[in-house]
Design a protein around this motif. Structure first.
Motif, PDB file in Angstrom:
ATOM      1  N   ALA A  33      53.995  70.730  94.611  1.00  0.00           N
ATOM      2  CA  ALA A  33      54.530  71.844  93.827  1.00  0.00           C
ATOM      3  C   ALA A  33      54.578  71.492  92.341  1.00  0.00           C
ATOM      4  CB  ALA A  33      55.922  72.216  94.339  1.00  0.00           C
ATOM      5  N   LEU A  34      54.908  70.240  92.033  1.00  0.00           N
ATOM      6  CA  LEU A  34      54.951  69.813  90.638  1.00  0.00           C
ATOM      7  C   LEU A  34      53.557  69.844  90.013  1.00  0.00           C
ATOM      8  CD1 LEU A  34      56.592  68.684  88.272  1.00  0.00           C
ATOM      9  CD2 LEU A  34      56.259  66.398  89.227  1.00  0.00           C
ATOM     10  N   ALA A  35      52.538  69.454  90.773  1.00  0.00           N
ATOM     11  CA  ALA A  35      51.165  69.487  90.260  1.00  0.00           C
ATOM     12  C   ALA A  35      50.720  70.919  89.978  1.00  0.00           C
ATOM     13  CB  ALA A  35      50.227  68.820  91.267  1.00  0.00           C
ATOM     14  N   ILE A  36      51.117  71.863  90.846  1.00  0.00           N
ATOM     15  CA  ILE A  36      50.758  73.266  90.622  1.00  0.00           C
ATOM     16  C   ILE A  36      51.452  73.798  89.369  1.00  0.00           C
ATOM     17  CG2 ILE A  36      50.966  75.588  91.580  1.00  0.00           C
ATOM     18  CD1 ILE A  36      50.610  74.392  94.350  1.00  0.00           C
ATOM     19  N   CYS A  37      52.715  73.426  89.185  1.00  0.00           N
ATOM     20  CA  CYS A  37      53.458  73.889  88.007  1.00  0.00           C
ATOM     21  C   CYS A  37      52.852  73.361  86.717  1.00  0.00           C
ATOM     22  CB  CYS A  37      54.925  73.466  88.121  1.00  0.00           C
ATOM     23  SG  CYS A  37      55.839  74.298  89.428  1.00  0.00           S
ATOM     24  N   LYS A  38      52.386  72.122  86.732  1.00  0.00           N
ATOM     25  CA  LYS A  38      51.789  71.542  85.531  1.00  0.00           C
ATOM     26  C   LYS A  38      50.438  72.166  85.194  1.00  0.00           C
ATOM     27  CE  LYS A  38      54.081  67.025  85.626  1.00  0.00           C
ATOM     28  NZ  LYS A  38      53.899  65.555  85.695  1.00  0.00           N
ATOM     29  N   ASP A  39      49.690  72.577  86.228  1.00  0.00           N
ATOM     30  CA  ASP A  39      48.375  73.173  85.992  1.00  0.00           C
ATOM     31  C   ASP A  39      48.448  74.664  85.661  1.00  0.00           C
ATOM     32  OD1 ASP A  39      47.263  70.717  86.499  1.00  0.00           O
ATOM     33  OD2 ASP A  39      46.844  71.141  88.618  1.00  0.00           O
ATOM     34  N   SER A  40      49.587  75.302  85.918  1.00  0.00           N
ATOM     35  CA  SER A  40      49.723  76.740  85.696  1.00  0.00           C
ATOM     36  C   SER A  40      50.186  77.009  84.268  1.00  0.00           C
ATOM     37  CB  SER A  40      50.725  77.358  86.687  1.00  0.00           C
ATOM     38  OG  SER A  40      50.337  77.091  88.023  1.00  0.00           O
ATOM     39  N   GLU A  41      49.682  78.098  83.695  1.00  0.00           N
ATOM     40  CA  GLU A  41      50.117  78.500  82.367  1.00  0.00           C
ATOM     41  C   GLU A  41      51.537  79.063  82.396  1.00  0.00           C
ATOM     42  OE1 GLU A  41      47.333  81.268  80.828  1.00  0.00           O
ATOM     43  OE2 GLU A  41      45.664  79.815  80.746  1.00  0.00           O
ATOM     44  N   LYS A  42      51.874  79.782  83.476  1.00  0.00           N
ATOM     45  CA  LYS A  42      53.206  80.338  83.662  1.00  0.00           C
ATOM     46  C   LYS A  42      53.817  79.726  84.901  1.00  0.00           C
ATOM     47  CE  LYS A  42      55.692  84.711  84.177  1.00  0.00           C
ATOM     48  NZ  LYS A  42      55.570  86.190  84.329  1.00  0.00           N
ATOM     49  N   LEU A  43      55.100  79.379  84.818  1.00  0.00           N
ATOM     50  CA  LEU A  43      55.774  78.722  85.938  1.00  0.00           C
ATOM     51  C   LEU A  43      55.882  79.685  87.117  1.00  0.00           C
ATOM     52  CD1 LEU A  43      57.213  76.008  86.598  1.00  0.00           C
ATOM     53  CD2 LEU A  43      59.369  77.175  86.065  1.00  0.00           C
ATOM     54  N   PRO A  44      55.297  79.345  88.274  1.00  0.00           N
ATOM     55  CA  PRO A  44      55.368  80.255  89.432  1.00  0.00           C
ATOM     56  C   PRO A  44      56.774  80.291  90.022  1.00  0.00           C
ATOM     57  CG  PRO A  44      54.237  78.221  90.018  1.00  0.00           C
ATOM     58  CD  PRO A  44      54.490  78.155  88.543  1.00  0.00           C
ATOM     59  N   SER A  45      57.056  81.346  90.766  1.00  0.00           N
ATOM     60  CA  SER A  45      58.364  81.489  91.405  1.00  0.00           C
ATOM     61  C   SER A  45      58.458  80.571  92.624  1.00  0.00           C
ATOM     62  CB  SER A  45      58.593  82.940  91.819  1.00  0.00           C
ATOM     63  OG  SER A  45      57.628  83.337  92.789  1.00  0.00           O
ATOM     64  N   ASN A  46      59.683  80.412  93.126  1.00  0.00           N
ATOM     65  CA  ASN A  46      59.888  79.552  94.283  1.00  0.00           C
ATOM     66  C   ASN A  46      59.188  80.095  95.523  1.00  0.00           C
ATOM     67  OD1 ASN A  46      61.432  77.829  92.738  1.00  0.00           O
ATOM     68  ND2 ASN A  46      63.397  78.638  93.440  1.00  0.00           N
ATOM     69  N   ASN A  47      59.191  81.417  95.687  1.00  0.00           N
ATOM     70  CA  ASN A  47      58.528  82.010  96.856  1.00  0.00           C
ATOM     71  C   ASN A  47      57.026  81.753  96.821  1.00  0.00           C
ATOM     72  OD1 ASN A  47      60.955  83.025  97.827  1.00  0.00           O
ATOM     73  ND2 ASN A  47      60.742  84.965  96.716  1.00  0.00           N
ATOM     74  N   ASP A  48      56.417  81.879  95.654  1.00  0.00           N
ATOM     75  CA  ASP A  48      54.978  81.616  95.549  1.00  0.00           C
ATOM     76  C   ASP A  48      54.665  80.150  95.814  1.00  0.00           C
ATOM     77  OD1 ASP A  48      54.639  84.272  94.912  1.00  0.00           O
ATOM     78  OD2 ASP A  48      54.638  83.928  92.734  1.00  0.00           O
ATOM     79  N   LEU A  49      55.523  79.267  95.302  1.00  0.00           N
ATOM     80  CA  LEU A  49      55.301  77.840  95.542  1.00  0.00           C
ATOM     81  C   LEU A  49      55.446  77.490  97.014  1.00  0.00           C
ATOM     82  CD1 LEU A  49      57.096  76.103  92.525  1.00  0.00           C
ATOM     83  CD2 LEU A  49      54.658  76.158  93.011  1.00  0.00           C
ATOM     84  N   GLN A  50      56.422  78.092  97.684  1.00  0.00           N
ATOM     85  CA  GLN A  50      56.598  77.812  99.109  1.00  0.00           C
ATOM     86  C   GLN A  50      55.404  78.276  99.925  1.00  0.00           C
ATOM     87  OE1 GLN A  50      60.306  79.373 100.541  1.00  0.00           O
ATOM     88  NE2 GLN A  50      61.551  78.194  99.085  1.00  0.00           N
ATOM     89  N   LYS A  51      54.823  79.410  99.542  1.00  0.00           N
ATOM     90  CA  LYS A  51      53.642  79.880 100.259  1.00  0.00           C
ATOM     91  C   LYS A  51      52.463  78.930 100.060  1.00  0.00           C
ATOM     92  CE  LYS A  51      54.876  84.785  99.959  1.00  0.00           C
ATOM     93  NZ  LYS A  51      54.494  86.117  99.399  1.00  0.00           N
ATOM     94  N   LEU A  52      52.336  78.366  98.856  1.00  0.00           N
ATOM     95  CA  LEU A  52      51.186  77.512  98.568  1.00  0.00           C
ATOM     96  C   LEU A  52      51.330  76.126  99.187  1.00  0.00           C
ATOM     97  CD1 LEU A  52      50.568  78.428  94.805  1.00  0.00           C
ATOM     98  CD2 LEU A  52      49.185  79.105  96.773  1.00  0.00           C
ATOM     99  N   VAL A  53      52.496  75.489  98.973  1.00  0.00           N
ATOM    100  CA  VAL A  53      52.638  74.075  99.356  1.00  0.00           C
ATOM    101  C   VAL A  53      53.201  73.892 100.755  1.00  0.00           C
ATOM    102  CG1 VAL A  53      52.927  73.410  96.951  1.00  0.00           C
ATOM    103  CG2 VAL A  53      54.953  73.881  98.330  1.00  0.00           C
ATOM    104  N   ILE A  54      53.687  74.965 101.388  1.00  0.00           N
ATOM    105  CA  ILE A  54      54.236  74.827 102.744  1.00  0.00           C
ATOM    106  C   ILE A  54      53.450  75.693 103.734  1.00  0.00           C
ATOM    107  CG2 ILE A  54      56.278  75.107 104.197  1.00  0.00           C
ATOM    108  CD1 ILE A  54      58.018  74.652 101.781  1.00  0.00           C
ATOM    109  N   THR A  55      53.498  77.027 103.550  1.00  0.00           N
ATOM    110  CA  THR A  55      52.891  77.932 104.535  1.00  0.00           C
ATOM    111  C   THR A  55      51.378  77.743 104.618  1.00  0.00           C
ATOM    112  OG1 THR A  55      54.644  79.534 104.043  1.00  0.00           O
ATOM    113  CG2 THR A  55      52.719  80.321 105.260  1.00  0.00           C
TER     114      THR A  55
END
Length: 395
Positions: A33-55
């Motif tokens: 999740a930290l790697a995705i946040c660093k690569d994104s221009e805008k900080l994604p929401s917690n729900n979006d991060l959970q879908k990407l790194v968990i689901t």
């Protein structure tokens, strides 16, 4: 108000393997999740991060083993990352008080490991605590829980010790205090000097500190990722924990006694972060735990309905007579006793400072304009002023 109750437990060999797997999954989810946040221009929401790194990650071959552990600690890991970023941005904007908070960092396998279970992921059954997909663990109940916990965090420290940390809701306790107020002056040689004449001397950490220094020199010479280096690292962690446990026990007992006996507790706002920049005193100051003592006093004051006050660090508590308010100016640290030229009262340096801290905190101050000396005082008392210096101790 909320409080933490922490208990140690000893997992079985199978539970240690399951906990190691859980800690690894929580760590991987945080790092992804930290790697995705660093690569994104805008900080994604917690729900979006959970879908990407968990689901979605569970459906891939590289992260399919995330399904073997409970989903609740994984979701909580993403939520904790969001809180860490919020604190970081609030610190940049000046909305957060205190020292600047750095951006979140990657979690390492050799650091402290933790996994948090919310309601639904754990339950207390008698003397045992059930953790989802871990089983029943039996902590050492040194005291009972005042209410049902809202969450429990499983912790494994660097010395391979396991703890359960419960978050519970407690109600303030009303206990009559013996004294109205007290001022506390913190120091190195004597940890705390009270305005009522009491003194508290901290435990001697020098023996363990020397062993840590010796082990750290040995660690620097050993090859990285070797078994001998990992063994030495574990020995250093155990020594650090021994010092931390001794210090915490001392600070808990002292803060409990101070808060229980006094209605108002007054401390000085010390610039500890600035003091530790002194290379000669940094290690000694860090071992004392001044900030930790202040946190304990503040938390217990809220619990017992006490009045906790902190005065400004710029108050000249060591330069003013606590009896008449005469200001004699700065005095060298080697001078431990001072004779006031105005009222001929002999003062212990720390005792006088603690009385001034209490008076300033309670709003009772001398009229410094009336009692201020006519001439400008010297920054350090000279040896010729024998009336001002009554006892000189070595540093």
């Amino acid at each position: 108000m909320k409080a933490r109750y922490q208990f140690r437990f000893y997992p079985t060999d199978q539970q240690q393997q399951l906990l190691a797997q859980l800690f690894g999954c929580v760590r991987v989810v945080w790092n992804d999740a930290l790697a995705i946040c660093k690569d994104s221009e805008k900080l994604p929401s917690n729900n979006d991060l959970q879908k990407l790194v968990i689901t979605q990650a569970k459906k891939t071959d590289g992260r399919s083993w995330l399904s073997d552990v409970s989903n609740i600690p994984l979701q909580q890991s993403v939520a904790d990352l969001g809180v860490a970023y919020k604190n970081f941005f609030d610190s940049l904007k000046g909305k957060r008080k205190g020292k600047k908070v750095n951006s979140p960092k990657l979690k390492r396998k050799t650091s402290r490991q933790s996994a948090r279970f919310r309601i639904g992921g754990f339950s207390i059954k008698g003397d045992e605590v059930y953790l989802t997909k871990i089983g029943n663990v039996k902590p050492i109940w040194s005291r009972g829980l005042p209410s049902s916990p809202s969450s429990v965090t499983v912790i494994k420290d660097c010395a391979n010790r396991y703890f359960l940390s419960f978050v519970v809701e407690i109600q303030p306790i009303q206990i009559d205090a013996k004294n109205q107020s007290i001022g506390i002056d913190l120091g190195l040689k004597t940890f705390a000097v009270m305005s009522n004449g009491d003194k508290a001397i901290s435990p001697n950490y020098s023996i363990l500190d020397k062993r840590i220094r010796r082990k750290q020199r040995k660690l620097a010479r050993q090859q990285k990722d070797s078994k001998r280096r990992n063994k030495t690292r574990l020995q250093i962690a155990k020594l650090h924990n021994k010092i931390a446990d001794t210090r915490k026990d001392f600070l808990h007992k002292l803060s409990t006694q101070v808060v229980s006996d006094n209605q108002a507790i007054v401390l000085e706002d010390l610039n500890v972060s600035g003091m530790v920049k002194n290379c000669k005193l940094a290690r000694a100051i860090s071992l004392q735990g001044w900030r930790e003592f202040r946190v304990f006093c503040e938390a217990k004051s809220e619990k017992l309905n006490r009045d906790f006050r902190v005065i400004s660090r710029w108050e000249p508590t060591s330069q003013v007579c606590s009896c008449c308010g005469y200001r004699w100016g700065k005095v060298d640290l080697s001078i431990r006793s001072v004779l006031c030229l105005n009222c001929n009262t002999e003062h212990d340096r720390d005792q006088n400072a603690s009385k001034n801290i209490e008076m300033v905190g309670m709003g009772h101050r001398h009229d410094l304009k009336r009692t201020r000396s006519d001439c400008q005082t010297t920054p350090v008392a000279s040896c010729s002023e024998s009336s001002r210096i009554t006892d000189v101790l070595r540093r």
